[in-house]
Design a protein around this motif. Structure first.
Motif, short mmCIF file in Angstrom:
data_model
loop_
_atom_site.label_atom_id
_atom_site.label_comp_id
_atom_site.label_asym_id
_atom_site.label_seq_id
_atom_site.Cartn_x
_atom_site.Cartn_y
_atom_site.Cartn_z
N LEU A 146 51.55 16.49 -36.79
CA LEU A 146 52.31 17.79 -36.55
C LEU A 146 53.91 17.50 -36.72
N GLY A 147 54.41 16.19 -36.80
CA GLY A 147 55.66 15.92 -36.46
C GLY A 147 56.24 15.72 -35.42
N MET A 148 55.14 15.83 -34.03
CA MET A 148 55.96 15.82 -32.71
C MET A 148 56.25 14.38 -32.30
N ASP A 149 56.94 14.32 -31.32
CA ASP A 149 57.29 13.26 -30.74
C ASP A 149 56.34 12.61 -29.56
N PRO A 150 55.69 11.55 -29.89
CA PRO A 150 54.55 11.15 -28.89
C PRO A 150 55.16 10.74 -27.64
N ILE A 151 56.30 10.34 -27.38
CA ILE A 151 57.09 10.15 -26.13
C ILE A 151 56.97 11.56 -25.16
N TRP A 152 57.52 12.44 -26.11
CA TRP A 152 57.40 14.00 -25.37
C TRP A 152 56.15 14.55 -25.03
N PHE A 153 55.16 14.03 -25.81
CA PHE A 153 53.80 14.42 -25.72
C PHE A 153 53.31 13.55 -24.51
N GLY A 154 53.69 12.29 -24.18
CA GLY A 154 53.12 11.64 -23.11
C GLY A 154 53.85 11.91 -21.68
N ILE A 155 54.91 12.67 -21.98
CA ILE A 155 55.58 13.27 -20.72
C ILE A 155 54.60 14.72 -20.32
N LEU A 156 54.61 15.33 -21.47
CA LEU A 156 53.46 16.45 -21.13
C LEU A 156 52.14 15.99 -20.55
N PHE A 157 51.79 14.99 -20.79
CA PHE A 157 50.43 14.54 -20.42
C PHE A 157 50.70 14.18 -18.96
N CYS A 158 51.63 13.32 -18.57
CA CYS A 158 51.95 13.00 -17.28
C CYS A 158 52.06 14.06 -16.14
N VAL A 159 53.01 15.10 -16.63
CA VAL A 159 52.87 16.46 -15.87
C VAL A 159 51.52 16.85 -15.72
N ASN A 160 50.69 16.87 -16.82
CA ASN A 160 49.59 17.59 -16.65
C ASN A 160 48.62 16.85 -15.57
N MET A 161 48.69 15.44 -15.85
CA MET A 161 47.71 14.54 -14.71
C MET A 161 48.44 14.87 -13.28
N GLN A 162 49.65 15.07 -13.09
CA GLN A 162 50.14 15.26 -11.63
C GLN A 162 49.37 16.49 -11.28
N VAL A 163 49.23 17.49 -12.13
CA VAL A 163 48.47 18.87 -11.67
C VAL A 163 46.98 18.36 -11.18
N SER A 164 46.52 17.60 -12.18
CA SER A 164 45.34 17.04 -11.78
C SER A 164 44.86 16.54 -10.52
N PHE A 165 45.87 16.03 -9.91
CA PHE A 165 45.71 15.44 -8.56
C PHE A 165 45.40 16.49 -7.54
N LEU A 166 45.73 17.72 -7.94
CA LEU A 166 45.67 18.90 -6.82
C LEU A 166 44.72 19.83 -7.19
N SER A 167 44.08 19.45 -8.25
CA SER A 167 43.06 20.51 -8.86
C SER A 167 41.72 20.17 -8.28
#
Length: 440
Positions: free
Chosen positions: A360-381
């Protein structure tokens, strides 16, 4: 062939969820499904390929930073450095409404920047901060939420273990991941502190002021030495990385040495403390290695079967806008995070999702930051949010798991706000996103 792979994908998902639901550990469940896939679909000759893939991952030099950071966190947890940090911050904020909550969030942020470990931090805050807040008649739900939400900041704030594993798995720059994670990580911390200050002023009964006499300026200054060791460790670890003097692994080693020297200078270094920290490190590292093995086997077998290509072609065939696809992936991460360990998610999902992100032409670094924020949510889910179980292990008996999960709601909203900001306003949240232009 596509139908066969599609059917296979459904069987793997159902089988994995079924095994996890009956209590099979993530590493064994994913490893078993991977082995079944190899024997039924590929052939036993593929096992050697999968084992070599696992071996190449765990012998990567940067992987050594994981047990080193865990060891450093274990040393800090067993010493009194964290308690002195808490006392120093509390001396300056004890007469501020909601001050103990703010102290807890600031302390958690500093500790996250020291070691990047989540579980030990929540346990430590539960031992130090929770009794203090309950003694001062703070609202129980808010106190629990502050400890678990701020205690999980190690997911985002460098040197985050989540970022390290993501970087190793996707072969992206860990140093760049660290650089890009600073703003979102500090934003979560800042919003937690802002929430505490605003809510306790709107509802003063949630955080009564302490009856203890205010300290003089001289007395407050006497607590400042408690800030020096933590700040020193942060400067050594992150300063050596960002200055380019060392890599991730060398910085982790320097952090361990600095922590040992500080504990020794404080006359707290004993054989029992050292041994206990080693045992905790071996146990935590063993857990990560077990999950890594199982997830690597399953992800590798699925890749050999052509699964990632099939999923990528299927998703891209819908011709949706890139951000719609990224949004769908985040929803899937949120669902997976409620039931699975983050190590398994990154090892299982990234071989499937990352090729799509790059296509899609997206930045894998940026996607990694999205993933890590998501995993922070998972610690409380709920129902399997690890933060709840970490706190439950040290919380007073009258606090149930239901009580703990009830206190998470406002802080999950805060994390989702930051997730949305990183997703839709990447130029403001990251430094290098402008270099990558998504396809229209």
């Amino acid at each position: 062939m596509e139908f066969e792979i599609g059917t296979l994908s459904i069987i793997l998902i159902v089988g994995l969820l079924a095994l996890i639901s009956i209590g099979v550990p993530m590493g064994f469940a994913s490893g078993f499904m991977g082995a079944v896939l190899v024997f039924l679909y590929i052939g036993e000759h593929a096992l050697g390929i999968l084992l070599s893939r696992y071996y190449s991952l765990v012998v990567t030099y940067s992987f050594l930073s994981v047990p080193l950071f865990i060891f450093m966190a274990s040393l800090l947890e067993r010493s009194n450095i964290a308690r002195d940090l808490y006392d120093a911050l509390n001396a300056w904020l004890r007469k501020t409404r909601g001050g103990v909550g703010v102290v807890t969030a600031i302390m958690a942020t500093i500790m996250a920047a020291m070691s990047g470990i989540i579980g030990g931090e929540i346990v430590l805050l539960g031992l130090i901060a929770l009794p203090q807040m309950l003694r001062l008649k703070y609202d129980q739900d808010m106190s629990i939420g502050i400890i678990c939400a701020s205690g999980s900041l190690g997911t985002m704030i460098p040197p985050s273990i989540v970022l390290i594993i993501y970087g190793l798995t996707t072969e992206t720059s860990i140093t760049m991941l660290f650089q890009e994670a600073i703003v979102p990580g500090l934003m979560i911390s800042g919003l937690i502190i802002t929430y505490i200050l605003i809510r306790t002023r709107l509802q003063p009964h949630l955080a009564p002021l302490s009856d203890e006499p205010a300290l003089t300026f001289k007395e407050k200054m006497s607590y400042l030495p408690g800030l020096l060791p933590p700040i020193g460790i942060v400067i050594i670890v992150l300063g050596s990385i960002y200055s380019g003097m060392t890599g991730i692994t060398e910085a982790a080693g320097m952090g361990v040495v600095a922590t040992l020297i500080i504990i020794f200078a404080r006359r707290e270094l004993t054989w029992f403390l050292f041994k206990d920290a080693l045992v905790r490190t071996f146990k935590a590292s063993g857990t990560i290695l077990t999950i890594t093995f199982g997830a690597t086997v399953l992800a590798g077998a699925y890749s050999l079967a052509g699964g990632p290509t099939y999923v990528a072609e299927t998703i891209l065939a819908y011709d949706l806008k890139p951000m719609y696809l990224i949004f769908m992936m985040q929803i899937m991460f949120l669902i997976m995070g409620a039931f699975m360990d983050w190590v398994g998610i990154v090892l299982l999902a990234m071989p499937v999702f990352l090729p799509i992100v790059i296509a899609l032409g997206m930045d894998p670094i940026w996607f990694g930051i999205l993933f890590c924020v998501n995993m922070q949510v998972s610690f409380l889910s709920p129902p399997f949010g690890p933060a709840a179980f970490y706190l439950k292990s040290v919380a007073p008996p009258h606090i149930s798991l239901t009580d703990i999960f009830r206190g998470f709601a406002p802080f999950i909203v805060i994390q989702l706000i930051v997730l949305a900001c990183v997703m839709f306003f990447p130029e403001a949240m990251t430094q290098n996103f402008h270099e990558f232009k998504p396809k229209p």
